[in-house]
Design a protein around this motif. Structure first.
Motif, PDB file in Angstrom:
ATOM      1  N   ILE A  17       1.209  -0.742  -0.156  1.00 24.57           N
ATOM      2  CA  ILE A  17      -0.401  -0.101   0.028  1.00 24.57           C
ATOM      3  C   ILE A  17       0.781   1.214   0.223  1.00 24.57           C
ATOM      4  CG2 ILE A  17      -1.513   1.137   1.133  1.00 24.57           C
ATOM      5  CD1 ILE A  17      -2.859  -1.511   0.097  1.00 24.57           C
ATOM      6  N   LYS A  18       0.573   2.419  -1.081  1.00 22.87           N
ATOM      7  CA  LYS A  18       1.564   3.576  -1.031  1.00 22.87           C
ATOM      8  C   LYS A  18       0.661   4.957  -0.128  1.00 22.87           C
ATOM      9  CE  LYS A  18       4.000   1.725  -4.201  1.00 22.87           C
ATOM     10  NZ  LYS A  18       5.297   0.703  -3.139  1.00 22.87           N
ATOM     11  N   GLU A  19      -0.866   4.446   0.210  1.00 21.85           N
ATOM     12  CA  GLU A  19      -1.056   5.820   0.653  1.00 21.85           C
ATOM     13  C   GLU A  19      -2.281   5.109   2.222  1.00 21.85           C
ATOM     14  OE1 GLU A  19      -2.645   8.319  -1.596  1.00 21.85           O
ATOM     15  OE2 GLU A  19      -3.826   9.182  -0.336  1.00 21.85           O
ATOM     16  N   VAL A  20      -2.058   5.923   2.849  1.00 21.37           N
ATOM     17  CA  VAL A  20      -2.466   5.932   3.959  1.00 21.37           C
ATOM     18  C   VAL A  20      -3.915   7.211   4.273  1.00 21.37           C
ATOM     19  CG1 VAL A  20      -2.917   5.497   6.882  1.00 21.37           C
ATOM     20  CG2 VAL A  20      -1.430   4.569   5.550  1.00 21.37           C
ATOM     21  N   VAL A  21      -5.092   7.204   4.651  1.00 21.76           N
ATOM     22  CA  VAL A  21      -5.887   8.057   4.672  1.00 21.76           C
ATOM     23  C   VAL A  21      -6.575   7.380   6.130  1.00 21.76           C
ATOM     24  CG1 VAL A  21      -8.226   8.533   4.023  1.00 21.76           C
ATOM     25  CG2 VAL A  21      -6.879   7.520   2.317  1.00 21.76           C
ATOM     26  N   SER A  76     -10.786  15.669  16.486  1.00 23.80           N
ATOM     27  CA  SER A  76     -10.315  16.511  17.257  1.00 23.80           C
ATOM     28  C   SER A  76      -9.546  16.044  18.447  1.00 23.80           C
ATOM     29  CB  SER A  76     -10.938  17.205  17.608  1.00 23.80           C
ATOM     30  OG  SER A  76     -11.845  17.363  18.424  1.00 23.80           O
ATOM     31  N   GLY A  77      -8.215  15.859  18.535  1.00 28.85           N
ATOM     32  CA  GLY A  77      -7.465  15.742  19.270  1.00 28.85           C
ATOM     33  C   GLY A  77      -6.365  14.405  19.156  1.00 28.85           C
ATOM     34  N   LYS A  78      -6.471  13.750  17.667  1.00 24.17           N
ATOM     35  CA  LYS A  78      -6.512  13.058  17.262  1.00 24.17           C
ATOM     36  C   LYS A  78      -4.570  13.521  16.398  1.00 24.17           C
ATOM     37  CE  LYS A  78      -8.240   9.351  18.397  1.00 24.17           C
ATOM     38  NZ  LYS A  78      -8.297   8.369  18.280  1.00 24.17           N
ATOM     39  N   SER A  79      -4.530  15.149  16.721  1.00 27.35           N
ATOM     40  CA  SER A  79      -2.751  15.162  15.707  1.00 27.35           C
ATOM     41  C   SER A  79      -1.632  14.731  15.562  1.00 27.35           C
ATOM     42  CB  SER A  79      -3.051  16.579  15.414  1.00 27.35           C
ATOM     43  OG  SER A  79      -2.433  16.881  17.126  1.00 27.35           O
ATOM     44  N   ALA A  80      -1.450  13.827  17.430  1.00 29.73           N
ATOM     45  CA  ALA A  80      -0.257  13.477  17.626  1.00 29.73           C
ATOM     46  C   ALA A  80       0.080  11.821  16.349  1.00 29.73           C
ATOM     47  CB  ALA A  80      -0.336  12.573  19.310  1.00 29.73           C
ATOM     48  N   ILE A  81      -1.077  11.701  15.822  1.00 28.44           N
ATOM     49  CA  ILE A  81      -0.872  10.494  14.997  1.00 28.44           C
ATOM     50  C   ILE A  81      -0.307  10.914  13.474  1.00 28.44           C
ATOM     51  CG2 ILE A  81      -2.041   8.628  13.820  1.00 28.44           C
ATOM     52  CD1 ILE A  81      -4.323   8.665  15.364  1.00 28.44           C
ATOM     53  N   GLU A  82      -1.578  12.145  13.189  1.00 24.33           N
ATOM     54  CA  GLU A  82      -0.665  12.626  11.987  1.00 24.33           C
ATOM     55  C   GLU A  82       0.771  12.958  11.932  1.00 24.33           C
ATOM     56  OE1 GLU A  82      -3.829  15.077  12.589  1.00 24.33           O
ATOM     57  OE2 GLU A  82      -4.677  15.236  10.371  1.00 24.33           O
ATOM     58  N   ASN A  83       1.118  13.502  13.054  1.00 27.32           N
ATOM     59  CA  ASN A  83       2.143  14.334  13.493  1.00 27.32           C
ATOM     60  C   ASN A  83       3.602  12.992  13.400  1.00 27.32           C
ATOM     61  OD1 ASN A  83       1.857  16.385  14.001  1.00 27.32           O
ATOM     62  ND2 ASN A  83       1.539  16.497  15.839  1.00 27.32           N
ATOM     63  N   HIS A  84       3.404  12.025  13.861  1.00 26.22           N
ATOM     64  CA  HIS A  84       3.627  10.917  13.754  1.00 26.22           C
ATOM     65  C   HIS A  84       4.561   9.899  12.560  1.00 26.22           C
ATOM     66  CE1 HIS A  84       6.073   6.934  16.239  1.00 26.22           C
ATOM     67  NE2 HIS A  84       5.119   6.101  15.313  1.00 26.22           N
ATOM     68  N   PHE A  85       4.013  10.138  11.563  1.00 32.16           N
ATOM     69  CA  PHE A  85       3.974  10.243  10.416  1.00 32.16           C
ATOM     70  C   PHE A  85       4.832  10.934   9.722  1.00 32.16           C
ATOM     71  CE2 PHE A  85       1.461   6.612  11.462  1.00 32.16           C
ATOM     72  CZ  PHE A  85       2.204   5.968  11.604  1.00 32.16           C
ATOM     73  N   ASP A  86       4.729  12.089   9.546  1.00 32.12           N
ATOM     74  CA  ASP A  86       5.088  13.227   9.035  1.00 32.12           C
ATOM     75  C   ASP A  86       6.818  14.132   9.664  1.00 32.12           C
ATOM     76  OD1 ASP A  86       5.472  15.551   8.183  1.00 32.12           O
ATOM     77  OD2 ASP A  86       4.016  17.164   9.283  1.00 32.12           O
ATOM     78  N   TYR A  87       7.563  14.766   9.248  1.00 35.14           N
ATOM     79  CA  TYR A  87       9.000  14.998   8.819  1.00 35.14           C
ATOM     80  C   TYR A  87       9.402  15.940  10.477  1.00 35.14           C
ATOM     81  CZ  TYR A  87      13.089  17.682   7.724  1.00 35.14           C
ATOM     82  OH  TYR A  87      14.047  17.799   7.391  1.00 35.14           O
ATOM     83  N   VAL A 107       0.431   9.950   4.294  1.00 37.54           N
ATOM     84  CA  VAL A 107      -1.026  10.172   4.785  1.00 37.54           C
ATOM     85  C   VAL A 107      -1.150  11.408   4.767  1.00 37.54           C
ATOM     86  CG1 VAL A 107      -1.945  10.468   7.188  1.00 37.54           C
ATOM     87  CG2 VAL A 107       0.808   8.780   7.114  1.00 37.54           C
ATOM     88  N   VAL A 108      -2.744  10.612   4.658  1.00 36.82           N
ATOM     89  CA  VAL A 108      -3.739  12.425   3.896  1.00 36.82           C
ATOM     90  C   VAL A 108      -5.000  11.692   4.966  1.00 36.82           C
ATOM     91  CG1 VAL A 108      -5.267  12.825   2.329  1.00 36.82           C
ATOM     92  CG2 VAL A 108      -3.524  11.509   1.589  1.00 36.82           C
TER      93      VAL A 108
END
Ligand code: G1P
Length: 289
Positions: A49-53, A58-69, A98-99
């Motif tokens: 798989i190439k992309e995760v949606v 609200s309150g879930k931004s830590a997940i996006e940050n975890h996969f961010d640069y 990640v989207v």
């Protein structure tokens, strides 16, 4: 057609894990040295798989940050010469694109999938639930994609559970076509005791075709007043077809306190650096029981 996208719903409040999840998303709880969501993402990456949606709230931004640069962290680790840690941090940010899509109201799993319609479009895709961790030699999603390739219709992962636990799952009834592959004839979300003879429980892995969105739009609230993915799949199997696949691997319900402990012990025993020491420790503990 090659499946490129995986939907991972992460909008849930994690009430089964309070108080730990009061301020931390349950998907960020650590199993040995990685948050549970990373096990999920590593499984889908290993399956091609190439992309995760992510379906977030609200309150879930830590997940996006975890996969961010993280420029600050990577610069700091490089300056300090902590190259092993730098490699690990880089590995996470390079894992996958990640989207995020917001689920604005908690209207159920079916609804969480429905809000991804515009991002997914007209392609088949995978749905993976973050609570269900599967430890398998061949990644569970990869096993399911092989079944999809053969039948070209939606596939749900199933596992046999004790009859007295069927009320906690979506249950499928069907006929076994080949070893571990069933043609589904009925699905029931959280059946009341005595309403089905089947103990084939849906585990949080689905390969879906885009036709599921049309079914979801027509699905009325079901168990718990929520729009259930299981109900939409029951509609899909009537209008097209649906297969269930008994995957190979060990599954843990990491959203549950006991399941989380089991997963921790399992993955700690397999850990390349900690496994041997942990096994010795467990043997010592077992002596005293
Ligand atoms: C969801 C699904 C259910 C499935 C389960 C697997 O239920 O609705 O069909 O069996 O995941 O973990 P939940 O656990 O969110 O209540």
């Amino acid at each position: 057609m090659k499946i490129k996208k995986a939907v991972v719903p992460v909008a849930g409040l994690g009430t089964r894990f309070l108080p730990a999840t009061k301020a931390i998303p349950k998907e960020m709880l650590t199993i040995v040295d990685r948050p549970t969501i990373q096990y999920i993402v590593e499984e889908v990456v290993a399956s091609g798989i190439k992309e995760v949606v992510l379906v977030t709230a609200s309150g879930k931004s830590a997940i996006e940050n975890h996969f961010d640069y993280s420029f600050e962290l990577e610069t700091f680790l490089a300056q300090k010469g902590k190259l092993d840690l730098l490699r690990e941090v880089k590995h996470i940010s390079r894992l996958i694109d990640v989207v995020s899509v917001r689920q604005k109201e908690p209207l159920g799993l079916g609804h969480a999938v429905m809000v991804t319609e515009n991002v997914i479009g007209e392609e088949p895709f995978v749905v993976v639930l973050g609570d269900d961790l599967v430890d398998a030699e061949v990644p569970c999603v990869y096993q399911m994609l092989r079944v999809f390739e053969k039948y070209q219709e939606a596939v749900v992962a199933v596992q046999r559970v004790p009859m007295e636990e069927t009320h906690r799952y979506g249950i499928v009834e069907g006929e076994e076509l080949e070893d571990g592959v069933f043609k589904v004839s009925r699905l029931i979300e959280k059946p009341a005791p005595g309403t089905t003879k089947s103990n084939l429980a849906i585990i949080g892995r689905y390969v879906l075709r885009p036709e599921i969105y049309d079914c979801l739009h027509r699905t009325l609230p079901g168990v718990g007043g929520e729009i259930q993915l299981t109900d939409a799949l029951d509609m899909l199997r009537k209008e097209r077809a649906l297969y269930a696949y008994e995957f190979e691997g060990r599954r843990f319900d990491a959203g549950d306190k006991f399941g989380y402990l089991q997963a921790t012990v399992n993955f700690a025993l397999e850990h390349p650096e900690l496994g041997a020491r942990f096994r010795k420790f467990l043997k010592e503990v077992a002596k005293g029981l």
